[in-house]
Structures are given as C-alpha cells and as structure tokens.
Scaffold this active site. Sequence first.
Site, mmCIF file in Angstrom:
data_model
loop_
_atom_site.group_PDB
_atom_site.id
_atom_site.type_symbol
_atom_site.label_atom_id
_atom_site.label_comp_id
_atom_site.label_asym_id
_atom_site.label_seq_id
_atom_site.Cartn_x
_atom_site.Cartn_y
_atom_site.Cartn_z
ATOM 1 C CD GLN A 85 -14.695 -0.731 -2.837
ATOM 2 O OE1 GLN A 85 -15.858 -1.021 -2.539
ATOM 3 N NE2 GLN A 85 -14.058 -1.268 -3.857
ATOM 4 C CG ASP A 106 -2.092 0.939 1.076
ATOM 5 O OD1 ASP A 106 -3.234 0.460 0.975
ATOM 6 O OD2 ASP A 106 -1.870 2.179 1.067
ATOM 7 C CG HIS A 162 -8.634 -2.992 -2.406
ATOM 8 N ND1 HIS A 162 -9.558 -2.281 -3.132
ATOM 9 C CD2 HIS A 162 -8.489 -2.323 -1.241
ATOM 10 C CE1 HIS A 162 -9.949 -1.232 -2.453
ATOM 11 N NE2 HIS A 162 -9.324 -1.230 -1.289
ATOM 12 C CG ASN A 217 -12.086 -0.687 3.872
ATOM 13 O OD1 ASN A 217 -12.466 -1.133 4.948
ATOM 14 N ND2 ASN A 217 -10.937 -0.047 3.738
ATOM 15 C CG HIS A 219 -6.972 -2.986 3.099
ATOM 16 N ND1 HIS A 219 -6.187 -1.862 2.937
ATOM 17 C CD2 HIS A 219 -8.170 -2.690 2.540
ATOM 18 C CE1 HIS A 219 -6.893 -0.922 2.304
ATOM 19 N NE2 HIS A 219 -8.104 -1.404 2.054
HETATM 20 P P1 5GP Z 1 -9.768 1.373 0.305
HETATM 21 O O1 5GP Z 1 -9.872 2.664 1.058
HETATM 22 O O2 5GP Z 1 -10.429 1.465 -1.051
HETATM 23 O O3 5GP Z 1 -10.165 0.153 1.066
HETATM 24 O O4 5GP Z 1 -8.212 1.164 0.060
HETATM 25 C C1 5GP Z 1 -7.513 1.716 -0.991
HETATM 26 C C2 5GP Z 1 -6.061 1.643 -0.615
HETATM 27 O O5 5GP Z 1 -5.291 1.816 -1.796
HETATM 28 C C3 5GP Z 1 -5.609 2.702 0.370
HETATM 29 O O6 5GP Z 1 -5.058 2.081 1.511
HETATM 30 C C4 5GP Z 1 -4.584 3.522 -0.413
HETATM 31 O O7 5GP Z 1 -3.498 3.921 0.392
HETATM 32 C C5 5GP Z 1 -4.163 2.558 -1.485
HETATM 33 N N1 5GP Z 1 -3.773 3.173 -2.741
HETATM 34 C C6 5GP Z 1 -4.458 4.124 -3.419
HETATM 35 N N2 5GP Z 1 -3.824 4.400 -4.565
HETATM 36 C C7 5GP Z 1 -2.720 3.610 -4.614
HETATM 37 C C8 5GP Z 1 -1.676 3.444 -5.568
HETATM 38 O O8 5GP Z 1 -1.621 4.081 -6.622
HETATM 39 N N3 5GP Z 1 -0.713 2.526 -5.259
HETATM 40 C C9 5GP Z 1 -0.746 1.784 -4.109
HETATM 41 N N4 5GP Z 1 0.253 0.924 -3.913
HETATM 42 N N5 5GP Z 1 -1.720 1.931 -3.192
HETATM 43 C C10 5GP Z 1 -2.695 2.824 -3.442
#
Ligand code: 5GP
Length: 113
Positions: A93, A30, A99, A86, A101
């Site tokens: 999300q 992440d 995805h 999420n 985590h």
């Molecule tokens: P969500 O909030 O959708 O469950 O998680 C999305 C996750 O993707 C977040 O923890 C954020 O830090 C990560 N993330 C967003 N954009 C990128 C990216 O371009 N590269 C990587 N490696 N992580 C990302």
Amino acid sequence: MADCIFCKIAAKEIPGKIAYEDDRILAFHDLEPQAPVHVLIIPKKHIASLDQVTEDDRELMGYLMSKVKDIAKELGLDNGYRVVINTGDDGMQTVKHLHVHLLGKRKMTWPPG
Ligand code: 5GP
Ligand code: ZN
C-alpha cells in the site's frame, strides 16, 4: 486529513478524473492505470487502511463494497473485473487512505505478484 492526497482529491483541492461520486464515496481513475480500466474507489472519510476499519465504519464499508458492481457496470466491465485492496507494507500500500482498486477490460493473471 490535511496531507492526504486522496482526501484532497475528494475535497477537489487537487484534480481527479471522477468516475462516480456521492455523499459517502468517490471513484476516480488511477494516475498510472494497470489495466484499460483502473479506478480507485475510496470512502470520503479518511480511513488509513483496511487494517484501521472500526465497528463505526461497518455500514460505510458495506455501502462501498455494494457499489462496486454499479461502478463496474457503469464502466462497461461486463465480462468481470478484479478488486484489490493493498494493505500495509507487505500489501504494497503506497497511499495511506483506504482505496479499492477496480481493474478491468483485460484478462487478469493469478496469482498476483
Ligand atoms: P496502492 O499502491 O496504495 O494500493 O495504490 C495507490 C494508487 O494510487 C496507485 O495505483 C497510484 O497510481 C495511484 N495514485 C497515486 N497518486 C495518485 C494521484 O494523485 N491521483 C490518482 N488519480 N491516482 C494516484
Ligand atoms: Zn485521506
């Protein structure tokens, strides 16, 4: 999915620090880690969220979940870890490509925020 950042990472169009990859799934670190180890495990197939999983995705999702422990072991998470998916607006999300985590190397708290 043309404008999906996780599809782009899977296609190597934008860089990702990859922890594990095979023909069906990808795990990458992440960008804003919330624990000493924080990787995201995705199906390479674009599925928008857990809420969009269909019967056709059963095998893929079972495969992905069965690989979590192998990726955790590879990352040295010998003392346990947390897995979070999420989903949707209330689930907070932010990236609309399913995805998982995988967080570890610190003691988690409960309940989650
Ligand atoms: P969500 O909030 O959708 O469950 O998680 C999305 C996750 O993707 C977040 O923890 C954020 O830090 C990560 N993330 C967003 N954009 C990128 C990216 O371009 N590269 C990587 N490696 N992580 C990302
Ligand atoms: Zn995608």
